[in-house]
Design a protein around this motif. Structure first.
Motif, short mmCIF file in Angstrom:
data_model
loop_
_atom_site.label_atom_id
_atom_site.label_comp_id
_atom_site.label_asym_id
_atom_site.label_seq_id
_atom_site.Cartn_x
_atom_site.Cartn_y
_atom_site.Cartn_z
N ALA A 107 -3.83 14.49 16.27
CA ALA A 107 -3.43 15.14 15.95
C ALA A 107 -2.02 15.52 15.56
O ALA A 107 -2.29 16.60 15.33
CB ALA A 107 -2.76 16.04 17.89
N ASP A 108 -1.15 15.01 14.87
CA ASP A 108 0.16 14.48 14.24
C ASP A 108 -1.08 14.95 12.58
O ASP A 108 -1.42 14.29 11.84
CB ASP A 108 0.19 13.66 14.40
N PRO A 109 -0.07 16.27 11.80
CA PRO A 109 -1.01 16.93 10.69
C PRO A 109 -0.22 15.86 10.07
O PRO A 109 -0.14 15.14 9.04
CB PRO A 109 -0.49 18.18 10.95
N THR A 110 0.98 14.88 10.19
CA THR A 110 1.73 14.40 8.93
C THR A 110 1.25 12.70 9.30
O THR A 110 1.53 12.33 8.68
CB THR A 110 3.09 14.35 9.52
N ILE A 111 0.31 12.45 10.04
CA ILE A 111 -0.50 11.37 9.87
C ILE A 111 -1.43 11.35 8.98
O ILE A 111 -2.96 12.15 9.64
CB ILE A 111 -0.54 11.03 11.19
N TYR A 168 0.83 -1.55 0.11
CA TYR A 168 -0.09 -0.28 0.03
C TYR A 168 0.72 1.06 -0.09
O TYR A 168 0.21 2.60 0.11
CB TYR A 168 -0.61 0.16 1.05
N ASP A 169 2.70 1.42 -0.20
CA ASP A 169 3.14 2.63 0.11
C ASP A 169 1.96 3.05 1.31
O ASP A 169 2.92 4.91 0.69
CB ASP A 169 3.11 3.19 -1.27
N LEU A 170 2.33 2.94 2.15
CA LEU A 170 2.06 3.82 3.40
C LEU A 170 3.12 3.09 4.20
O LEU A 170 3.69 2.11 4.74
CB LEU A 170 0.92 3.12 4.38
N GLU A 171 3.46 4.25 5.56
CA GLU A 171 4.68 4.49 6.48
C GLU A 171 3.90 4.27 7.62
O GLU A 171 3.47 4.89 8.40
CB GLU A 171 5.45 5.89 6.39
N PRO A 172 3.60 2.88 8.69
CA PRO A 172 3.72 2.75 9.52
C PRO A 172 3.50 3.36 10.58
O PRO A 172 5.35 3.21 10.77
CB PRO A 172 3.09 1.07 10.42
N VAL A 173 3.31 4.04 11.46
CA VAL A 173 4.00 4.55 12.14
C VAL A 173 3.18 4.11 14.35
O VAL A 173 1.86 4.49 13.87
CB VAL A 173 3.66 6.07 12.74
N GLU A 174 4.21 3.81 14.66
CA GLU A 174 3.79 3.26 15.86
C GLU A 174 3.62 3.98 17.74
O GLU A 174 4.77 5.00 17.14
CB GLU A 174 4.63 2.19 16.85
N TYR A 175 3.16 4.02 18.92
CA TYR A 175 2.61 4.53 19.10
C TYR A 175 2.72 4.11 20.28
O TYR A 175 3.10 2.61 20.26
CB TYR A 175 1.83 5.62 19.04
N PRO A 176 2.64 4.34 22.27
CA PRO A 176 3.50 3.41 23.11
C PRO A 176 2.57 2.58 23.73
O PRO A 176 3.47 1.80 23.85
CB PRO A 176 3.46 4.60 24.37
N ALA A 177 1.46 2.56 23.69
CA ALA A 177 0.34 1.01 23.83
C ALA A 177 0.41 0.27 22.57
O ALA A 177 -0.43 -0.94 22.90
CB ALA A 177 -0.99 1.61 24.70
N THR A 178 0.69 0.42 21.71
CA THR A 178 0.83 -0.24 19.97
C THR A 178 1.44 -1.92 20.09
O THR A 178 0.05 -2.45 20.33
CB THR A 178 1.42 0.04 19.07
N ARG A 180 -13.35 15.02 21.71
CA ARG A 180 -14.30 15.29 20.41
C ARG A 180 -13.46 16.13 20.12
O ARG A 180 -13.48 15.71 18.84
CB ARG A 180 -15.53 15.14 21.60
N GLU A 181 -13.52 16.99 20.39
CA GLU A 181 -12.94 18.54 20.02
C GLU A 181 -12.26 18.09 18.89
O GLU A 181 -11.65 18.97 17.75
CB GLU A 181 -13.21 19.57 21.08
N LEU A 182 -10.66 17.91 19.89
CA LEU A 182 -9.32 17.86 19.39
C LEU A 182 -9.61 16.79 17.49
O LEU A 182 -9.47 16.69 16.85
CB LEU A 182 -8.45 16.78 20.08
N ILE A 183 -9.98 15.40 17.69
CA ILE A 183 -10.58 14.77 17.15
C ILE A 183 -11.44 14.95 15.62
O ILE A 183 -11.00 14.89 14.68
CB ILE A 183 -11.38 13.04 17.53
N ASP A 224 -2.53 8.22 23.19
CA ASP A 224 -2.18 6.75 21.45
C ASP A 224 -3.31 7.67 20.43
O ASP A 224 -2.64 8.48 18.96
CB ASP A 224 -2.04 5.80 21.36
N ILE A 225 -4.66 7.53 20.61
CA ILE A 225 -5.64 8.45 19.56
C ILE A 225 -5.33 9.28 19.67
O ILE A 225 -6.34 10.04 18.43
CB ILE A 225 -6.77 8.20 20.64
N HIS A 226 -5.77 9.89 20.45
CA HIS A 226 -5.09 11.68 20.65
C HIS A 226 -3.81 12.25 20.04
O HIS A 226 -4.12 13.46 18.57
CB HIS A 226 -4.87 12.71 21.70
#
Length: 348
Positions: free
Chosen positions: A73-77, A44-54, A98-101, A67-69
């Motif tokens: 919130a990351d504009p590069t994701i 799929y030519d996507l670069e997976p990015v993991e988080y602390p709880a993944t 909810r507002e952040l998401i 991790d969800i937040h």
């Protein structure tokens, strides 16, 4: 409530967040997880990015919420996908911003216990995508099911209409993910018998809602992410599926009955019922036993629908649940169910 809108789609080369909003099984069963990550990169030519709880088993609800937040919130994701499901994601929902998401809408892919987050996103005005976890669908031994891979590609990268089709062959028997030999051969499949239609005399077009039936029952009990204004669901398309825990036919009937008593079941104009999962490590049914289980579940669904929504168009054995292949369903997105033509189309 506002109509959910489709978030911007990723493009090849983009970064995709891989999170574990429910269980951190990726940490103790790395083989399907690493294979899924590899396919995200290579196919799929996507670069997976993991988080602390993944990859963390026993992570707290707050760690998973963080991790969800971070992912949203990351504009590069540009998209977010769950590693797998679980059974306690409901505890994460009260911790979410909810507002952040809502301010950072992104396509989210997941199913099973991720029904929680999908329902949450729909209520935040964001269309999500029911299906395609990293460990199950992307981590399938030898190769992804072509049916699944095509649907996921369309849902990830395109925004048009996608016509569903019945699987010619399917499987619901799992093998041990801890055993490397599991990944030496593709799962054995058996012939499909197509969809079964009930009240197929009309065309229904509406927004979808639903997911894993057991999780919806929990949300109803906790009174979370179910609109109290039931007109929100009028004319919509309900889609349901059951998990590898294989709830009994009476349990399926009672959950649907209680949805009917709440006045919810009769709001929808069509129901897409996922192909029943009929095998588990705890209940390794023979094909004959599995067919009997599926038939009993179908009768339970029909019994509830006859009582509360007898005119609803129903399609059984749609490949949208815990079986292989698995088609991605837009959660809160548009679905057209054409009874006379025996066709189903979703808008990704």
């Amino acid at each position: 409530m506002t109509t959910p809108s489709y978030p911007p789609k990723p493009s090849p080369g983009d970064r995709i967040a891989v999170i574990s909003p429910s269980s951190g099984l990726a940490g103790i069963l790395p083989l399907p997880y690493e294979l899924g990550l590899e396919r995200l990169r290579k196919e799929y030519d996507l670069e997976p990015v993991e988080y602390p709880a993944t990859r963390k088993m026993g992570s707290t609800p707050q760690e998973r919420a963080d991790d969800i937040h971070a992912a949203f919130a990351d504009p590069t994701i540009k998209a977010v996908i769950a590693s797998i499901g679980g059974e306690d994601q409901i505890t994460v929902l009260p911790l979410l911003d909810r507002e952040l998401i809502r301010a950072n809408p992104k396509p989210f892919f997941g199913m099973s216990d991720n029904t929680n987050l999908l329902a949450y996103l729909r209520n935040a005005g964001i269309v999500g995508y029911h299906g395609a976890s990293v460990m199950c669908e992307l981590g399938r031994p030898v190769a992804m099911n072509p049916h699944t891979a095509e649907s996921l590609r369309a849902a990830l990268f395109t925004s048009g209409e996608y016509e569903l089709r019945p699987a010619e062959r399917w499987n619901d028997v799992s093998r041990d993910w801890a055993d490397p030999a599991t990944f030496d051969a593709e799962p054995e499949t058996r012939p499909g018998a197509g969809w079964t239609w009930v009240n197929a005399d009309r065309v229904v077009e509406g927004r979808s809602w639903g997911g894993c039936l057991e999780i919806l029952g929990w949300l109803l009990m906790a009174d979370r992410e179910i609109s109290h204004d039931l007109t929100e669901y009028d004319g919509g398309v309900l889609f349901l599926e059951t998990s590898e825990e294989m709830p009994s036919a009476p349990e399926v009937f009672r959950t649907l009955r209680n949805m009917g008593e709440r006045g919810l079941l009769q709001r929808f104009s069509a129901l897409l019922m996922g192909r029943a999962r009929t095998w588990s490590f705890e209940r390794p049914n023979s094909p004959e036993e599995g067919a009997r289980y599926a038939a009993e579940q179908r009768e339970a669904v029909l019994r509830a629908m006859r009582a509360y929504a007898p005119g609803t168009t129903i399609v059984f054995d749609v490949d949208l649940g815990h079986t292989d292949p698995q088609i991605v369903i837009p959660y809160g997105g548009a679905i057209r169910v054409d009874g006379p033509a025996r066709r189903i189309a979703v808008t990704y």
